[in-house]
Design an enzyme around this catalytic site. Structure first.
Site, PDB file in Angstrom:
ATOM      1  N   ASP A  70     -34.916 -25.420  28.981  1.00 28.28           N
ATOM      2  CA  ASP A  70     -34.477 -26.795  28.750  1.00 28.28           C
ATOM      3  C   ASP A  70     -33.590 -26.891  27.509  1.00 28.28           C
ATOM      4  O   ASP A  70     -33.502 -27.943  26.873  1.00 28.28           O
ATOM      5  CB  ASP A  70     -35.700 -27.707  28.596  1.00 28.28           C
ATOM      6  CG  ASP A  70     -35.329 -29.183  28.671  1.00 28.28           C
ATOM      7  OD1 ASP A  70     -36.115 -30.024  28.196  1.00 28.28           O
ATOM      8  OD2 ASP A  70     -34.228 -29.485  29.183  1.00 28.28           O
ATOM      9  N   LYS A 122     -27.299 -25.783  28.106  1.00 27.96           N
ATOM     10  CA  LYS A 122     -27.163 -25.440  29.536  1.00 27.96           C
ATOM     11  C   LYS A 122     -26.388 -24.151  29.740  1.00 27.96           C
ATOM     12  O   LYS A 122     -26.669 -23.388  30.635  1.00 27.96           O
ATOM     13  CB  LYS A 122     -26.545 -26.617  30.285  1.00 27.96           C
ATOM     14  CG  LYS A 122     -27.280 -27.938  30.042  1.00 27.96           C
ATOM     15  CD  LYS A 122     -28.809 -27.788  30.142  1.00 27.96           C
ATOM     16  CE  LYS A 122     -29.542 -28.905  29.444  1.00 27.96           C
ATOM     17  NZ  LYS A 122     -30.974 -28.605  29.202  1.00 27.96           N
ATOM     18  N   ASP A 141     -34.813 -27.083  33.809  1.00 31.22           N
ATOM     19  CA  ASP A 141     -34.513 -28.507  33.821  1.00 31.22           C
ATOM     20  C   ASP A 141     -32.997 -28.704  33.926  1.00 31.22           C
ATOM     21  O   ASP A 141     -32.218 -27.815  33.581  1.00 31.22           O
ATOM     22  CB  ASP A 141     -35.023 -29.152  32.525  1.00 31.22           C
ATOM     23  CG  ASP A 141     -34.910 -30.677  32.568  1.00 31.22           C
ATOM     24  OD1 ASP A 141     -34.795 -31.298  31.500  1.00 31.22           O
ATOM     25  OD2 ASP A 141     -34.901 -31.244  33.677  1.00 31.22           O
ATOM     26  N   ASN A 142     -32.563 -29.861  34.397  1.00 30.89           N
ATOM     27  CA  ASN A 142     -31.148 -30.285  34.354  1.00 30.89           C
ATOM     28  C   ASN A 142     -30.180 -29.432  35.159  1.00 30.89           C
ATOM     29  O   ASN A 142     -29.001 -29.319  34.798  1.00 30.89           O
ATOM     30  CB  ASN A 142     -30.642 -30.298  32.902  1.00 30.89           C
ATOM     31  CG  ASN A 142     -31.539 -31.056  31.985  1.00 30.89           C
ATOM     32  OD1 ASN A 142     -32.120 -30.476  31.074  1.00 30.89           O
ATOM     33  ND2 ASN A 142     -31.682 -32.351  32.214  1.00 30.89           N
ATOM     34  N   GLU A 179     -34.119 -38.034  33.307  1.00 33.18           N
ATOM     35  CA  GLU A 179     -35.164 -38.772  32.583  1.00 33.18           C
ATOM     36  C   GLU A 179     -34.720 -40.196  32.207  1.00 33.18           C
ATOM     37  O   GLU A 179     -33.615 -40.427  31.743  1.00 33.18           O
ATOM     38  CB  GLU A 179     -35.577 -38.030  31.299  1.00 33.18           C
ATOM     39  CG  GLU A 179     -34.451 -37.611  30.376  1.00 33.18           C
ATOM     40  CD  GLU A 179     -33.983 -36.215  30.645  1.00 33.18           C
ATOM     41  OE1 GLU A 179     -34.139 -35.732  31.783  1.00 33.18           O
ATOM     42  OE2 GLU A 179     -33.435 -35.576  29.739  1.00 33.18           O
TER      43      GLU A 179
HETATM   44  N1  LIG Z   1     -30.154 -21.258  22.185  1.00 29.48           N
HETATM   45  C1  LIG Z   1     -31.067 -22.091  21.642  1.00 29.48           C
HETATM   46  N2  LIG Z   1     -32.115 -21.579  20.997  1.00 29.48           N
HETATM   47  C2  LIG Z   1     -33.057 -22.412  20.475  1.00 29.48           C
HETATM   48  N3  LIG Z   1     -32.977 -23.752  20.519  1.00 29.48           N
HETATM   49  C3  LIG Z   1     -31.924 -24.275  21.154  1.00 29.48           C
HETATM   50  C4  LIG Z   1     -30.932 -23.499  21.750  1.00 29.48           C
HETATM   51  N4  LIG Z   1     -30.025 -24.311  22.327  1.00 29.48           N
HETATM   52  C5  LIG Z   1     -30.438 -25.584  22.086  1.00 29.48           C
HETATM   53  N5  LIG Z   1     -31.571 -25.531  21.388  1.00 29.48           N
HETATM   54  C6  LIG Z   1     -32.330 -26.652  20.939  1.00 29.48           C
HETATM   55  O1  LIG Z   1     -32.753 -27.414  22.054  1.00 29.48           O
HETATM   56  C7  LIG Z   1     -33.020 -28.715  21.556  1.00 29.48           C
HETATM   57  C8  LIG Z   1     -32.654 -29.790  22.412  1.00 29.48           C
HETATM   58  N6  LIG Z   1     -31.375 -29.520  22.986  1.00 29.48           N
HETATM   59  C9  LIG Z   1     -31.341 -29.331  24.259  1.00 29.48           C
HETATM   60  C10 LIG Z   1     -30.029 -29.271  24.483  1.00 29.48           C
HETATM   61  C11 LIG Z   1     -29.558 -29.100  25.835  1.00 29.48           C
HETATM   62  N7  LIG Z   1     -30.190 -30.152  26.625  1.00 29.48           N
HETATM   63  C12 LIG Z   1     -29.427 -31.103  26.921  1.00 29.48           C
HETATM   64  O2  LIG Z   1     -28.278 -31.082  26.446  1.00 29.48           O
HETATM   65  C13 LIG Z   1     -29.891 -32.184  27.832  1.00 29.48           C
HETATM   66  C14 LIG Z   1     -28.995 -33.207  28.048  1.00 29.48           C
HETATM   67  C15 LIG Z   1     -29.363 -34.247  28.886  1.00 29.48           C
HETATM   68  N8  LIG Z   1     -28.447 -35.294  29.096  1.00 29.48           N
HETATM   69  O3  LIG Z   1     -27.335 -35.237  28.469  1.00 29.48           O
HETATM   70  O4  LIG Z   1     -28.713 -36.228  29.890  1.00 29.48           O
HETATM   71  C16 LIG Z   1     -30.615 -34.274  29.523  1.00 29.48           C
HETATM   72  C17 LIG Z   1     -31.511 -33.208  29.304  1.00 29.48           C
HETATM   73  O5  LIG Z   1     -32.746 -33.178  29.921  1.00 29.48           O
HETATM   74  C18 LIG Z   1     -31.160 -32.162  28.468  1.00 29.48           C
HETATM   75  O6  LIG Z   1     -32.046 -31.144  28.294  1.00 29.48           O
HETATM   76  N9  LIG Z   1     -29.315 -29.397  23.369  1.00 29.48           N
HETATM   77  N10 LIG Z   1     -30.179 -29.542  22.408  1.00 29.48           N
HETATM   78  C19 LIG Z   1     -32.207 -28.895  20.287  1.00 29.48           C
HETATM   79  O7  LIG Z   1     -33.173 -29.173  19.323  1.00 29.48           O
HETATM   80  C20 LIG Z   1     -31.519 -27.594  20.078  1.00 29.48           C
HETATM   81  O8  LIG Z   1     -31.587 -27.206  18.739  1.00 29.48           O
HETATM   82 MG   LIG Z   2     -33.657 -31.271  29.801  1.00 37.89          MG
END
Ligand SMILES: Nc1ncnc2c1ncn2[C@@H]1O[C@H](Cn2cc(CNC(=O)c3cc([N+](=O)[O-])cc(O)c3O)nn2)[C@@H](O)[C@H]1O
Ligand SMILES: [Mg+2]
Length: 216
Positions: free
Chosen positions: A143, A146, A171-172, A201
């Site tokens: 999650d 992407k 997810d997604n 969501e």
């Molecule tokens: N390689 C990585 N290693 C560790 N943590 C990571 C990494 N990439 C992102 N994260 C962390 O995930 C958390 C949440 N996150 C998730 C995303 C990707 N998810 C989405 O972009 C997303 C976007 C939507 N949306 O735009 O509607 C809906 C969803 O359910 C999603 O998961 N970006 N940050 C953030 O705290 C980030 O630091």
């Molecule tokens: Mg998600």
């Protein structure tokens, strides 16, 4: 109203004010209420969450790895269904988010079953066997970013963290979408994939989860 600087901090303040400490089901419902009535946040949410619950209960995993903790919603959602002695490890690269997630998980009373590791997946995945006394994972929940789903899945394979039957739940896969990951798990002979259509969501936009069993 809540006064946190960031959305995760506002979510945590709302939980501390309105939630029931030690009650993981209430934590899930309280976060869903915050996201449905106060502020949208990218938790897997209630609709897709019911599918996550079903897959966790069917798999009954002793070890779970989550990529991308954010506020800890899905870690609590899955952690609350694990059998005693099972472990959920969740990786989060943003230290501020990891701090909030640890407090959400502790509020839910799951800090014994759920462990948050701070760092990027690329850095942490190769260290997991050393860091934890875990050989392979029974379930992976993807999650995070992407475009990281596919490279991180290949990294998990290379690091020998998957075994015959490991369940990958992503997810997604529709929104925002993970086209390269979907193409890989649906065409590779190493996986048996199944799609679960749902909604993004807290909205009625189409989204979905992909369950892929690693065949070894
Ligand atoms: N390689 C990585 N290693 C560790 N943590 C990571 C990494 N990439 C992102 N994260 C962390 O995930 C958390 C949440 N996150 C998730 C995303 C990707 N998810 C989405 O972009 C997303 C976007 C939507 N949306 O735009 O509607 C809906 C969803 O359910 C999603 O998961 N970006 N940050 C953030 O705290 C980030 O630091
Ligand atoms: Mg998600």
């Amino acid at each position: 109203f809540v006064t946190g600087r960031t959305r995760p901090e506002r979510l945590l303040q709302y939980l501390q004010k309105n939630g029931t400490r030690g009650d993981a089901n209430n934590v899930v419902d309280t976060i869903d209420r915050f996201c449905g009535t106060v502020e949208w946040a990218m938790n897997v949410g209630g609709e897709k969450g019911k599918i996550v619950d079903k897959v966790v209960l069917e798999t009954n995993p002793g070890t779970v790895l989550e990529l991308g903790t954010y506020c800890g919603y899905s870690a609590v959602r899955m952690g609350r269904l694990l059998a005693p002695g099972s472990r959920l490890i969740t990786l989060e690269m943003n230290p501020a988010y990891a701090k909030v997630a640890k407090e959400v998980i502790a509020f839910a009373g799951l800090d014994k079953q759920v462990e948050v590791l701070v760092g990027s997946t690329t850095e942490l995945i190769p260290q997991l066997k050393k860091k934890l006394d875990i050989d392979t994972f029974d379930m992976i929940f993807l999650d995070h970013w992407k475009q990281s789903y596919l490279p991180d899945t290949k990294l998990l394979e290379e690091c020998g963290l998957l075994r015959k039957g490991t369940v990958l739940l992503a997810d997604n896969v529709i929104c925002p979408g993970t086209p390269d990951y979907l193409q890989y798990v649906r065409s590779s002979p190493k996986y048996l994939s199944q799609h679960f259509p749902s909604v993004l969501e807290y909205t009625n936009a189409p989204d979905g989860l992909e369950k892929s069993v690693y065949l070894g």
